[in-house]
Scaffold this motif. Structure first.
Motif, PDB file in Angstrom:
ATOM      1  N   UNK A  55     -12.654 -13.875  10.877  1.00 40.31           N
ATOM      2  CA  UNK A  55     -12.330 -12.703  10.069  1.00 40.31           C
ATOM      3  C   UNK A  55     -10.828 -12.460  10.112  1.00 40.31           C
ATOM      4  N   UNK A  56     -10.222 -12.132   8.941  1.00 43.33           N
ATOM      5  CA  UNK A  56      -8.772 -12.055   8.878  1.00 43.33           C
ATOM      6  C   UNK A  56      -8.167 -10.755   9.350  1.00 43.33           C
ATOM      7  N   UNK A  57      -8.834  -9.621   9.063  1.00 38.01           N
ATOM      8  CA  UNK A  57      -8.278  -8.327   9.446  1.00 38.01           C
ATOM      9  C   UNK A  57      -8.519  -7.281   8.373  1.00 38.01           C
ATOM     10  N   UNK A  58      -7.735  -6.205   8.425  1.00 40.59           N
ATOM     11  CA  UNK A  58      -7.966  -5.054   7.550  1.00 40.59           C
ATOM     12  C   UNK A  58      -6.791  -4.819   6.606  1.00 40.59           C
ATOM     13  N   UNK A  59      -7.124  -4.347   5.410  1.00 38.71           N
ATOM     14  CA  UNK A  59      -6.161  -3.811   4.456  1.00 38.71           C
ATOM     15  C   UNK A  59      -6.384  -2.307   4.398  1.00 38.71           C
ATOM     16  N   UNK A  60      -5.295  -1.527   4.434  1.00 35.93           N
ATOM     17  CA  UNK A  60      -5.438  -0.077   4.552  1.00 35.93           C
ATOM     18  C   UNK A  60      -4.606   0.638   3.494  1.00 35.93           C
ATOM     19  N   UNK A  61      -5.283   1.490   2.740  1.00 36.03           N
ATOM     20  CA  UNK A  61      -4.617   2.465   1.885  1.00 36.03           C
ATOM     21  C   UNK A  61      -4.818   3.814   2.552  1.00 36.03           C
ATOM     22  N   UNK A  62      -3.728   4.401   3.039  1.00 33.22           N
ATOM     23  CA  UNK A  62      -3.837   5.632   3.824  1.00 33.22           C
ATOM     24  C   UNK A  62      -2.869   6.683   3.304  1.00 33.22           C
ATOM     25  N   UNK A 107      -3.170  -6.509  10.264  1.00 28.79           N
ATOM     26  CA  UNK A 107      -3.321  -5.281   9.488  1.00 28.79           C
ATOM     27  C   UNK A 107      -2.313  -5.330   8.342  1.00 28.79           C
ATOM     28  N   UNK A 108      -2.811  -5.181   7.122  1.00 32.35           N
ATOM     29  CA  UNK A 108      -1.943  -5.062   5.947  1.00 32.35           C
ATOM     30  C   UNK A 108      -1.956  -3.587   5.551  1.00 32.35           C
ATOM     31  N   UNK A 109      -0.832  -2.925   5.732  1.00 31.37           N
ATOM     32  CA  UNK A 109      -0.738  -1.477   5.540  1.00 31.37           C
ATOM     33  C   UNK A 109       0.039  -1.214   4.256  1.00 31.37           C
ATOM     34  N   UNK A 110      -0.634  -0.628   3.268  1.00 32.76           N
ATOM     35  CA  UNK A 110      -0.006  -0.447   1.956  1.00 32.76           C
ATOM     36  C   UNK A 110       1.021   0.686   1.985  1.00 32.76           C
ATOM     37  N   UNK A 111       2.150   0.431   1.296  1.00 32.25           N
ATOM     38  CA  UNK A 111       3.213   1.425   1.198  1.00 32.25           C
ATOM     39  C   UNK A 111       3.140   2.203  -0.106  1.00 32.25           C
ATOM     40  N   UNK A 112       2.028   2.098  -0.818  1.00 35.32           N
ATOM     41  CA  UNK A 112       1.867   2.841  -2.066  1.00 35.32           C
ATOM     42  C   UNK A 112       1.496   4.281  -1.731  1.00 35.32           C
ATOM     43  N   UNK A 113       2.510   5.097  -1.532  1.00 34.16           N
ATOM     44  CA  UNK A 113       2.298   6.496  -1.174  1.00 34.16           C
ATOM     45  C   UNK A 113       3.205   7.363  -2.033  1.00 34.16           C
ATOM     46  N   UNK A 114       2.708   8.520  -2.361  1.00 25.85           N
ATOM     47  CA  UNK A 114       3.552   9.537  -2.995  1.00 25.85           C
ATOM     48  C   UNK A 114       2.893  10.889  -2.756  1.00 25.85           C
ATOM     49  N   UNK A 115       3.698  11.830  -2.360  1.00 23.94           N
ATOM     50  CA  UNK A 115       3.207  13.160  -1.993  1.00 23.94           C
ATOM     51  C   UNK A 115       3.531  14.162  -3.092  1.00 23.94           C
TER      52      UNK A 115
END
Length: 676
Positions: free
Chosen positions: A259-266, A299-307
C-alpha cells in the motif's frame, strides 16, 4: 526474416480500417504475435511483460534479464536498457527491477507501433520521478466529481467477489505509459473507505494492479477517527487519535503490504483538518506520516486551501504553506496545483513552487477537463503542462499527479482525443523533457494512423497540428489575455460572467476575478493591488508587476487594464479581446475541416464520434464568444470591430440559460432545445 516481416507489414497496410470503439486506447497492436521471449526470472510482473511481448511483438527474439550490475543500478529499479545485437537478430531488455523490465517491454512495443527502426537499438531510460500517480475523484456511490466519461470504474457493490475485466485493462494501460500509482477515491473522501468492509474491496483492486507495477493509495477524511472510530476528536496531537491512525495503518498493510499511503485534502472547501483543532497542516501531516512510516508509506498533503478572508484567493496557498517550510516529515509531499487558483485554461504557475526549498513538493495537474469543455471539447493538454515546466524545473519536484479523466464510457475518456491527455500525462511524468509534439506523434501513430503507411503521414501531421493548437484555441474562445473563472455556477461548463448568487462566497463568482467596470477589466495583483506579484521571484515580479511589460497572456490576471490600454500586440485591450475570441471560434471551425480530411484513413465509428464532438465544440465556442463580448461590451461601451464575426445570440437570451448542476449530457444540445 526481414523479408518475411516486410511482407507481414505490407499485408497490414492493405487491410482496410475497421470500425472501432476506442476501448483499446493506444494499445491497438494485434495480439496474434508469437514472439520468442525468454526470461531469467519469473514473477507476476515479469510474466506480464513477457505476455505483452508474446502477444504483440512482431520482431526478433527478446531476452528479459533481471540483473543487478553497475549499469542497471545506475538506472534504478524502474529504469531499463533496451539493446539489439547480432545485426538486429537479438533484442535484450535489462533492468535491476521487475518493473523496469515491464516498462522496457512496453517501450519496445511503442517503438514498433510508431515505426521506429529497431534493428540498431541502444536505449537507456529512467523515470524522472519515483511517483507517477493518477488521482481519481471517484465517490463510493460510483459518481465521479468533475468526471465526464461515465461512472466510476470501481464497482464497489460487486467487489471483492466480482472483478471487472476492465480493472486489469486499466492497470495495463497505465503501465504502458509508466504510471505506477493510483489514488482510487475522491479527495472529498468518505471515511467509509477505511472500514474493514471497504478495505477488503481495495485489496481486491490492489491484487489486480500489482502485476502491472501499480500501487494503490487512498484519499482519507481527516475526521475518520471521529466518524469511523467514534472518538470525540481528530486532534492530531491527541494520543487516542495517534493510536487510532497507527492501528488503521497496521490493518491496511496487513491486507495490502505494498500500500502506498494517503492523499489528504484538509481544511479546504469544508473538509475537516488539523486547523479545526488549532493545529497546523504540518502537525496534521506529520501525525499521519508517522503512522505509515514503518511500512515505507507516504503522505501527499494537498495545498489547495483558501479561507473566507479578504486576501486574494490566488495568494492564499502561499500564505498558509510557505511559513511551514522545513516542518514536514521526510515522507510527506506537499501536493500543489499547477496554478494558484484552480485548473483554469491558463494560469501563471503557483508561486508556492520553489518557495519551500526544505519541503518535498509535487505538482497536481488536471487531466479531466473541468474548465476546458468537459469531454465535449478537444483540448490536448501537453502544451499546457509543458508551459508549467518552462517556469518550474522538473528536477525541483518530487512527484507528479494527475486528476484522472477515466470512466465507464466504452472509450474510457468520453472523447477519443481525451485519451491523448491520459497518455501525455504518463509520458511526461516519466520524462518531462519530452516535447508535446513528440508525444502527440506517438499517440496518433498508436491510436489512429499507421506509422508505416506513407499515405497516412500527411493526415497525421495535420491532426498533430490541430492537437497542438487546441488548448490555445480553448483559451481564446473562453478566457483570453488572463481572464479567468468566468464559468457558470456549479458545473463550470458554459460562460456566465454575469453570475450573481445571493449569499455565495465572492471568490466563487466571476465578478470577483474579472472586476469589469467602465474604466477597464482584470484583477489588479500588482503592488498597487493585492500584491500577489510579490510572491514570485524578483525577475518575474518585476515583469508581471508593470502593465507595460506583463506578457499579454497574463495581462488581466495581474492588472485591471483600461479598455483603451495598448497591449504588446499593438491592439487595445478591447480590440484584443474581440480578436482573440473570434480567433478561437475560427480555429475550432478549422479543426472540423482538418478532421474531415482524415475520413479515408479513420474507421467510420471513431471518425463520426470525433466529428460530432467538434461540432458541439464549434457551437460552444460561439456561445462563449457571444456571451463574453456582449457582456463586457456593456462596460467598455465600445463596438465590436468590423472584421469580427457578428454575435448570433442576444445577451438577454444567454442570461436565461440555466444548465442543471451535475448534468454532463451534452449541455449545448440542452441549451439549444431550451432556446427553441
Amino acid at each position: 526474416m526481414k523479408k518475411l516481416l516486410s511482407f507481414i507489414w505490407m499485408l497490414c497496410l492493405l487491410i482496410p480500417a475497421s470500425a472501432e470503439d476506442g476501448s483499446r486506447l493506444w494499445l491497438r497492436y494485434t495480439t496474434d504475435g508469437q514472439a520468442n521471449v525468454t526470461c531469467n526470472r519469473q514473477s507476476p510482473i515479469v510474466d506480464a511483460a513477457a505476455a505483452e511481448l508474446r502477444k504483440g511483438w512482431k520482431g526478433a527474439p527478446v531476452a528479459l534479464t533481471l540483473i543487478r550490475n553497475k549499469e542497471t543500478r545506475a538506472l534504478g529499479e524502474e529504469g531499463f536498457r533496451l539493446s539489439t545485437s547480432d545485426e538486429g537478430r537479438k533484442i535484450s531488455i535489462t533492468s535491476a527491477g521487475e518493473r523496469g523490465l515491464l516498462y522496457g517491454a512496453f517501450h519496445l512495443l511503442r517503438l514498433q507501433e510508431t515505426g521506429a527502426d529497431w534493428a540498431r537499438l541502444d536505449i537507456k531510460e529512467s523515470p524522472a520521478y519515483d511517483l507517477r500517480i493518477l488521482n481519481h475523484w471517484d465517490n463510493l456511490d460510483r459518481s465521479v466529481e468533475r468526471g465526464y466519461a461515465g461512472r466510476s470504474l470501481w464497482e464497489w457493490d460487486a467487489l471483492p467477489s466480482t472483478l471487472s475485466d476492465r480493472y486489469a485493462e486499466y492497470a495495463r494501460a497505465n503501465a504502458s505509459i509508466g504510471i505506477n500509482g493510483t489514488v482510487i477515491n475522491n479527495v472529498n473522501a468518505s471515511s467509509r473507505i477505511l472500514s474493514a468492509e471497504y478495505l477488503e474491496k481495495v485489496k481486491a483492486l490492489a491484487d489486480i494492479f500489482r502485476p502491472y507495477g501499480i500501487r494503490v493509495y487512498l484519499s482519507i477524511n481527516f475526521a475518520s477517527p471521529m466518524q469511523l472510530g467514534g472518538l470525540p476528536t481528530a486532534d492530531p496531537l491527541d494520543k487516542q487519535v495517534i493510536a487510532w491512525w497507527k492501528e488503521k495503518a497496521r490493518e491496511i498493510y496487513r491486507l495490502i503490504p505494498d500500500f502506498g499511503g494517503f492523499l489528504v485534502k484538509a481544511n479546504s472547501e469544508g473538509q475537516p483538518g488539523p486547523c479545526d483543532f488549532g493545529r497546523s497542516h504540518a502537525e496534521g501531516a506529520n501525525m499521519l506520516a508517522d503512522a505509515v512510516k514503518p511500512y515505507k508509506g507516504i503522505i501527499m498533503w494537498r495545498a489547495f486551501v483558501y479561507s473566507p478572508s479578504d486576501a486574494d484567493r490566488a495568494k492564499q496557498a502561499y500564505l498558509e504553506f510557505q511559513p511551514l517550510d522545513g516542518q514536514f516529515r521526510n515522507n510527506v509531499i506537499v501536493q500543489i496545483k499547477n496554478g494558484p487558483v484552480d485548473f483554469q485554461p491558463r494560469e501563471p504557475y503557483s508561486p508556492l513552487f520553489g518557495a519551500m526549498p526544505a519541503t518535498a513538493q509535487m505538482v497536481e495537474f488536471q487531466i479531466t477537463q473541468e474548465y476546458l469543455g468537459f469531454s465535449y471539447h478537444l483540448a490536448y493538454l501537453a502544451p499546457m503542462w509543458k508551459e508549467f515546466f518552462n517556469f518550474v524545473p522538473h528536477a525541483s519536484l518530487k512527484a507528479m499527479a494527475g486528476v484522472a479523466n477515466i470512466g465507464t464510457d466504452t472509450n474510457w475518456c468520453g472523447h477519443h482525443f481525451a485519451q491523448s491527455n491520459w497518455y501525455a500525462f504518463g509520458r511526461l511524468a516519466w520524462n518531462p523533457e519530452l516535447s508535446s509534439e513528440a508525444i502527440a506523434d506517438e499517440w496518433l501513430a498508436q491510436t489512429f494512423f499507421n506509422a508505416r503507411n506513407q499515405q497516412h503521414i500527411p493526415a497525421a501531421h495535420k491532426v498533430r497540428q490541430m492537437m497542438m493548437q487546441s488548448r490555445e484555441a480553448v483559451v481564446d474562445y473562453m478566457m483570453p489575455i488572463g481572464l479567468h473563472h468566468l464559468f457558470a455556477w456549479g458545473h463550470h461548463y458554459g460562460p456566465e460572467p454575469w453570475c450573481a448568487i445571493p449569499g455565495a462566497r465572492p471568490d466563487w463568482l466571476p465578478s470577483y476575478y474579472h472586476k469589469a467596470d467602465k474604466e477597464g477589466v482584470g484583477f489588479d495583483r500588482s503592488r498597487n493591488g493585492s500584491n500577489a506579484t510579490a510572491q514570485y521571484p524578483d525577475s518575474l515580479r518585476r515583469l508581471y508587476d508593470d502593465i507595460r511589460t506583463c506578457p499579454d497572456e497574463y495581462l488581466l490576471w495581474f492588472h485591471h487594464a483600461p479598455w483603451q490600454h495598448v497591449m504588446q500586440s499593438g491592439r487595445t485591450v478591447w480590440d484584443e479581446l474581440c480578436h482573440r475570441y473570434d480567433r478561437g471560434v475560427q480555429q475550432v471551425r478549422n479543426f472540423q475541416k482538418i478532421w474531415a480530411e482524415t475520413e479515408e484513413f479513420i474507421d467510420a465509428e471513431r471518425f463520426e464520434a470525433v466529428q460530432s464532438r467538434l461540432s458541439i465544440q464549434a457551437r460552444d465556442a460561439v456561445w462563449w464568444k457571444d456571451a463574453c463580448l456582449l457582456y463586457f461590451m456593456e462596460y467598455s461601451d465600445m463596438r465590436i470591430p468590423y472584421d469580427i464575426e457578428r454575435p448570433i445570440h442576444r445577451l438577454d437570451d444567454l442570461k436565461r440559460v440555466k444548465l442543471p448542476i451535475g448534468n454532463h449530457e451534452c449541455p449545448t444540445e440542452q441549451m439549444l432545445n431550451e432556446r427553441r
